[in-house]
Design a protein around this motif. Structure first.
Motif, short mmCIF file in Angstrom:
data_model
loop_
_atom_site.label_atom_id
_atom_site.label_comp_id
_atom_site.label_asym_id
_atom_site.label_seq_id
_atom_site.Cartn_x
_atom_site.Cartn_y
_atom_site.Cartn_z
N THR A 61 30.71 23.39 7.14
CA THR A 61 30.94 23.17 8.43
C THR A 61 29.50 22.36 8.95
O THR A 61 29.61 21.77 9.97
CB THR A 61 31.37 24.33 9.24
N GLY A 62 28.45 22.41 8.01
CA GLY A 62 27.31 21.94 8.43
C GLY A 62 26.68 22.44 9.60
O GLY A 62 26.32 21.70 10.68
N PHE A 63 26.86 23.84 9.59
CA PHE A 63 26.33 24.53 10.89
C PHE A 63 24.94 24.13 11.00
O PHE A 63 23.75 24.40 10.36
CB PHE A 63 26.71 26.06 10.70
N CYS A 64 24.54 23.75 12.41
CA CYS A 64 23.22 23.38 12.56
C CYS A 64 22.70 22.05 12.35
O CYS A 64 21.58 21.46 12.51
CB CYS A 64 22.15 24.61 12.37
N ILE A 65 22.94 21.93 10.85
CA ILE A 65 22.54 20.70 9.91
C ILE A 65 22.76 19.34 10.71
O ILE A 65 22.12 18.50 10.87
CB ILE A 65 22.93 20.54 8.59
N TYR A 66 24.21 19.23 11.16
CA TYR A 66 24.68 17.70 11.69
C TYR A 66 24.01 17.69 13.22
O TYR A 66 23.44 16.66 13.26
CB TYR A 66 26.17 17.83 11.88
N ARG A 67 23.95 18.74 14.01
CA ARG A 67 23.24 18.89 15.35
C ARG A 67 21.75 18.28 15.09
O ARG A 67 21.31 17.65 16.11
CB ARG A 67 23.47 20.12 15.82
N PHE A 68 21.27 19.04 14.18
CA PHE A 68 19.75 18.78 14.17
C PHE A 68 19.43 17.40 13.54
O PHE A 68 18.64 16.59 14.20
CB PHE A 68 19.03 19.62 12.91
N GLY A 76 9.44 20.98 14.86
CA GLY A 76 8.66 20.97 15.99
C GLY A 76 8.82 19.73 16.97
O GLY A 76 8.76 20.08 18.29
N GLN A 77 9.20 18.72 16.49
CA GLN A 77 9.37 17.65 17.13
C GLN A 77 10.83 17.79 17.72
O GLN A 77 10.90 17.31 19.17
CB GLN A 77 9.92 16.28 16.24
N PHE A 78 11.79 18.51 17.42
CA PHE A 78 12.80 19.01 18.25
C PHE A 78 12.50 19.89 19.49
O PHE A 78 13.06 19.86 20.37
CB PHE A 78 13.87 19.81 17.27
N PHE A 79 11.71 20.90 19.01
CA PHE A 79 11.09 21.68 20.27
C PHE A 79 10.61 21.02 21.41
O PHE A 79 11.04 21.09 22.57
CB PHE A 79 10.14 22.81 19.58
N GLU A 80 9.72 19.97 21.15
CA GLU A 80 9.52 19.09 22.12
C GLU A 80 10.60 18.40 22.70
O GLU A 80 10.58 18.14 24.11
CB GLU A 80 8.18 18.25 21.55
N MET A 81 11.56 17.86 22.20
CA MET A 81 12.39 17.02 22.79
C MET A 81 13.26 18.03 23.53
O MET A 81 13.78 17.66 24.55
CB MET A 81 13.24 16.39 21.60
N ARG A 82 13.73 19.18 23.38
CA ARG A 82 14.78 20.12 23.63
C ARG A 82 14.12 20.95 25.03
O ARG A 82 14.57 21.21 25.92
CB ARG A 82 15.26 20.96 22.65
N TYR A 83 12.73 21.21 24.65
CA TYR A 83 12.13 22.21 25.41
C TYR A 83 10.88 21.42 26.24
O TYR A 83 10.72 20.88 27.15
CB TYR A 83 11.70 23.34 24.73
N SER A 84 9.85 21.46 25.24
CA SER A 84 8.51 21.01 26.07
C SER A 84 7.44 20.78 24.86
O SER A 84 7.42 21.67 23.85
CB SER A 84 7.89 21.86 27.23
N ARG A 85 6.64 20.04 25.37
CA ARG A 85 5.44 19.92 24.31
C ARG A 85 4.56 21.21 24.15
O ARG A 85 4.10 21.59 23.03
CB ARG A 85 4.53 18.92 24.67
N SER A 86 4.30 21.92 25.33
CA SER A 86 3.76 23.14 25.03
C SER A 86 4.35 24.16 24.27
O SER A 86 3.50 25.08 23.53
CB SER A 86 3.36 23.75 26.53
N LEU A 87 5.63 24.17 24.26
CA LEU A 87 6.31 25.02 23.61
C LEU A 87 6.24 24.83 22.00
O LEU A 87 6.09 25.57 21.10
CB LEU A 87 7.84 25.08 23.71
N ARG A 88 6.23 23.41 21.85
CA ARG A 88 6.10 23.18 20.32
C ARG A 88 4.71 23.62 19.89
O ARG A 88 4.56 23.84 18.68
CB ARG A 88 6.01 21.47 20.53
N THR A 89 3.43 23.65 20.48
CA THR A 89 2.29 23.85 20.06
C THR A 89 2.30 25.46 19.62
O THR A 89 1.57 26.05 18.86
CB THR A 89 1.23 23.30 20.92
N THR A 90 2.93 26.09 20.88
CA THR A 90 2.83 27.64 20.59
C THR A 90 3.81 27.94 19.51
O THR A 90 3.58 28.96 18.70
CB THR A 90 3.42 28.25 21.92
#
Length: 538
Positions: free
Chosen positions: A90-97, A106-120
């Motif tokens: 099913t490509g679980f998570c792979i296709y969405r990513f 980390g780049q996904f974390f910044e796009m989805r949440y925030s830059r501070s979460l990416r560094t944390t």
């Protein structure tokens, strides 16, 4: 080892280094260094990531685990096969990513949440991953010392140097050169070549084991001689097994869903595929290949059980245990100040007779322990307790003794030629994992911590240089941690507790990809609470 064995070890290793140097020419920029320019096909991804995902330490851990629990628990572990297959298809998570077009998690974390979460997240992930990786060199070097029967110390220019440190420096140096030459390009190329060379090597070893050992005469009696509730064969009679039991299996199954794509040890392969479909197929094919490799090492563990607990091999098993106990003693208690103690304890080791009682069935756990107890770590623990710091030394002795028991058995089981082939296989697994993990953790530190915090953007040349320095730093930390850290538990248990520091990431990845209502505050809570629970467990 014979001259033939040494040739079979060094020639394939030289070939891998030569291919790494040749593949460096294809690195043209940062994207190539990080994700091999995203040109990987399914077969390259499956073979290379499978080789990197197994690793020498994983092979040792699997053999250590199945020596403790046998086939029975592996029946329940097989539940992961259809689950992994469905997730792969099913490509679980792979296709969405891949739809996010993010190069790193980390780049996904910044796009989805925030830059501070990416560094944390980068700090928590790096702490978890680097400490988790930091015992890899120790286990690999110790395996080579014990399996190749190298001396504990060597004399060089009048100095007595520890072979343990020299071995780690040598093979970490090879892995570091491969990782620094071309990043993910050279890593993926060499991992793929090592994986392809491994197939015929595995086949030769399996054929010899099948010829050497009888299932009905050797393996089955040793596996079936277990007390009630601790069966090595009956999956419905395992309720009294400790350490590796049903809870361990089902916790791993839950982690397959919640922790999908969360582990950064092979992060370079997450983005190295040509497209999402190739990534899905590479993961699917890789899971089949990984299952084959796992079965090989389960077979080797069962072979060791038969060798060490069979009446036919009782004298050979005694000699193996004496050799291992003496080697472990020299390893745990080095130095001239302990020479007299070591000599006296080795003499006591040599006087322990071979096991003479071999029951076909045990009525109680106490009866089983009384007949099958390994006297060597018991004697060593009792003798070491009187020494200053003896409790720590005794724990370390027991851990290393049990960790290397299967490896030493295989050295005495395999004939000339196959000994060198097995050593080459394990070196392949060690180097492939070292290169992949050093690259992954080093690039995460730069890409997800320093790059977001830096006010002025890196030039491509500066960024590659920073990545190389970070990878080198991870290598040096692992070398020092492995040298000074004393192992006192199973490898897989160490993996579990250190990997759990990053356990909160699974939720923010999976739900971040599939659920719109996830917030930055919720992501912070998941990361921090998961890390705190794991640290309290440590």
């Amino acid at each position: 080892m014979s001259w033939l064995d040494w040739i079979l070890v060094w020639v394939p290793l030289a070939l891998v280094v030569w291919i790494a140097m040749k593949s460096q020419r294809y690195v043209k920029g940062v994207a190539d260094f990080l994700t091999a320019g995203r040109v990987g096909g399914r077969y390259v991804i499956s073979v290379a990531s499978g080789e990197a995902g197994m690793g020498l330490i994983s092979a040792i851990a699997i053999m250590e685990m199945y020596y403790q629990c046998g086939f029975a628990v592996s029946f329940w572990s097989s539940l992961t096969a259809p689950i992994s297959l469905i997730m792969g298809l099913t490509g679980f998570c792979i296709y969405r990513f891949r739809e996010t077009r993010a190069m790193t998690m980390g780049q996904f974390f910044e796009m989805r949440y925030s830059r501070s979460l990416r560094t944390t997240a980068a700090v928590i992930q790096s702490l978890s991953g680097i400490v988790n990786y930091a015992i890899f060199p120790a286990v690999g070097a110790r395996f080579l010392i014990y399996f190749l029967d190298l001396p504990i110390r060597v004399n060089f220019l009048g100095f007595s140097l520890p072979t343990f440190m020299l071995t780690m420096i040598a093979f970490l140096g090879v892995a570091l050169i491969i990782a620094l030459l071309g990043g993910q390009v050279t890593i993926m190329t060499t991992d793929c070549v090592q994986g392809l060379l491994s197939y015929p090597m595995y086949a030769l070893i399996v054929l010899y084991i099948i010829w050497k050992f009888s299932w009905n005469g050797d393996m089955l009696p040793a596996l079936s001689a277990r007390p009630p509730g601790e069966s090595f064969l009956n999956p419905y009679d395992v309720q009294k097994l400790r350490d590796f039991n049903l809870f361990y299996v089902f916790a791993g199954i839950i982690g397959m869903f919640v922790g999908r794509m969360s582990w950064g040890g092979t992060s370079g392969y997450n983005g190295a595929a040509l497209n999402a479909h190739e990534a899905k197929m590479g993961g699917l094919l890789g899971s089949w290949r990984g299952g084959f490799g796992t079965m090989i090492f389960i077979l080797l563990a069962v072979t060791s059980i038969a060798y060490l607990n069979s009446e036919r091999f009782s004298q050979q098993a005694r000699q193996t245990r004496v050799e291992l106990a003496a080697k472990t003693l020299d390893d745990v208690l080095p130095g001239e100040e302990n020479a007299e103690f070591r000599a006296g304890l080795k003499e006591k080791f040599s006087q322990i007779p071979a096991r003479s009682e071999f029951s076909s069935k045990f009525t109680t756990t106490e009866h089983f322990k009384e007949e099958t107890v390994d006297p060597y770590p018991v004697l060593a623990s009792a003798e070491m307790e009187a020494l200053p710091g003896g409790k720590k030394a005794a724990q370390t002795f027991g851990t290393i003794y049990n960790q290397m028991l299967v490896s030493i058995s295989l050295r005495n089981i395999l004939p000339m030629g196959l000994t060198g082939i097995f050593a080459a296989l394990m070196i392949f697994l060690m180097i492939s994992t070292d290169t992949t993990y050093m690259h992954s953790w080093g690039t995460i530190l730069v890409q997800d911590f320093f790059v977001p915090l830096r006010k002025k953007a890196f030039s491509p040349h500066e960024q590659i240089r920073a990545l190389r320095w970070s990878i080198t730093g991870v290598c040096i930390f692992a070398l020092l941690f492995s040298y000074y850290f004393a192992q006192i538990d199973f490898i897989l248990m160490f993996f579990s507790i250190t990997g759990a520091i990053w356990s909160g990431a699974g939720v923010i990845i999976t739900l971040g990809l599939y659920w719109k209502r996830g917030t930055t505050a919720g992501a912070y809570c998941s990361l921090i609470i998961g890390a705190l629970i794991a640290c309290s467990g440590i």
